[in-house]
Design a protein around this motif. Sequence first.
Motif, PDB file in Angstrom:
ATOM      1  N   SER A  87       1.172  -1.194   0.381  1.00 18.21           N
ATOM      2  CA  SER A  87       0.494   0.178  -0.157  1.00 18.21           C
ATOM      3  C   SER A  87       0.973   0.810   0.209  1.00 18.21           C
ATOM      4  O   SER A  87       2.008   0.818   0.081  1.00 18.21           O
ATOM      5  N   LYS A 134       0.213   3.870   2.133  1.00 16.55           N
ATOM      6  CA  LYS A 134       1.056   3.502   3.788  1.00 16.55           C
ATOM      7  C   LYS A 134       2.120   3.199   3.828  1.00 16.55           C
ATOM      8  O   LYS A 134       3.563   3.204   4.514  1.00 16.55           O
ATOM      9  N   GLU A 135       2.522   1.504   3.657  1.00 18.78           N
ATOM     10  CA  GLU A 135       3.620   0.766   3.814  1.00 18.78           C
ATOM     11  C   GLU A 135       4.943   1.141   3.095  1.00 18.78           C
ATOM     12  O   GLU A 135       5.983   1.635   3.757  1.00 18.78           O
ATOM     13  N   ALA A 141      -2.609  10.946   3.402  1.00 20.64           N
ATOM     14  CA  ALA A 141      -3.264   9.890   4.596  1.00 20.64           C
ATOM     15  C   ALA A 141      -5.048  10.277   4.360  1.00 20.64           C
ATOM     16  O   ALA A 141      -6.008  10.906   5.135  1.00 20.64           O
ATOM     17  N   SER A 145      -7.045   7.472   3.535  1.00 27.27           N
ATOM     18  CA  SER A 145      -7.443   6.419   4.248  1.00 27.27           C
ATOM     19  C   SER A 145      -6.747   5.721   4.299  1.00 27.27           C
ATOM     20  O   SER A 145      -5.679   6.099   4.972  1.00 27.27           O
ATOM     21  N   ALA A 146      -6.434   4.712   5.011  1.00 32.86           N
ATOM     22  CA  ALA A 146      -6.243   3.317   5.982  1.00 32.86           C
ATOM     23  C   ALA A 146      -5.454   3.534   5.164  1.00 32.86           C
ATOM     24  O   ALA A 146      -4.094   3.157   6.265  1.00 32.86           O
ATOM     25  N   ASN A 147      -4.872   3.254   3.762  1.00 35.24           N
ATOM     26  CA  ASN A 147      -3.930   2.843   3.419  1.00 35.24           C
ATOM     27  C   ASN A 147      -3.132   3.911   2.445  1.00 35.24           C
ATOM     28  O   ASN A 147      -2.158   3.489   1.707  1.00 35.24           O
ATOM     29  N   TYR A 148      -3.546   5.323   2.963  1.00 34.90           N
ATOM     30  CA  TYR A 148      -2.736   6.345   2.613  1.00 34.90           C
ATOM     31  C   TYR A 148      -3.081   6.215   0.762  1.00 34.90           C
ATOM     32  O   TYR A 148      -3.418   5.759   0.101  1.00 34.90           O
ATOM     33  N   HIS A 149      -3.019   7.000  -0.101  1.00 39.32           N
ATOM     34  CA  HIS A 149      -2.363   7.850  -1.805  1.00 39.32           C
ATOM     35  C   HIS A 149      -0.972   7.769  -1.729  1.00 39.32           C
ATOM     36  O   HIS A 149      -0.473   8.833  -0.880  1.00 39.32           O
ATOM     37  N   SER A 170      -4.495  16.359   3.610  1.00 38.60           N
ATOM     38  CA  SER A 170      -3.834  15.227   4.642  1.00 38.60           C
ATOM     39  C   SER A 170      -2.740  14.887   4.059  1.00 38.60           C
ATOM     40  O   SER A 170      -2.199  13.766   4.048  1.00 38.60           O
ATOM     41  N   GLN A 179       1.435  13.967   3.561  1.00 37.47           N
ATOM     42  CA  GLN A 179       2.091  13.783   4.653  1.00 37.47           C
ATOM     43  C   GLN A 179       4.019  14.350   4.140  1.00 37.47           C
ATOM     44  O   GLN A 179       4.516  14.321   4.646  1.00 37.47           O
TER      45      GLN A 179
END
Length: 169
Positions: A97, A99-100, A124, A126-130, A159, A161
């Motif tokens: 993802s 986020k990972e 950020a 979503s839970a998995n980021y973009h 959001s 990052q």
Amino acid sequence: MRIRKLCQVAAVSTVLLIGGGTVAGAAPATDARSEITAADIADPSAVITDSPEELAAARTASQAIAWYADRTGSTAYEGYCERAARLSWNRTTHHASAKEHWTSSDGARHTTGTPPKGSFVFWAISANYHVGIADGNGGVWATNVNHRIGHARQSYFGSYQGWKAGNSN
């Protein structure tokens, strides 16, 4: 192991001294390896590799952006922003993802400044980021721009990052 870069040395005319005279000839193109210099490090578009195969597969920031531009309007990567970012750079490293990718040790995280051309930009949302790819002028190429691959201002997504340097690792 020392880091080296692969360079193509163009064929050049050479002058050979033979018996006091000169003869002009052409040297064949060769692969030459040279040590990394401060100029190479200062140039974020420099491709550093030990393998001709890696060099052939490596992309530039312009090529990564062109990958997105060639797919403008496509919905094929909706929900697969990390995959699109990876494919745009032809990366060998895979993350599950965005986020990972953002939280991984795969490159330094930057949270200030305008992301350089071709860098990975993270939000950020979503839970998995973009993730998308920076154009270097405050804009980004990404999936999910009006539910399609497109170009938008970096502020289009909330959001923010930060960014990591783009690469074909």
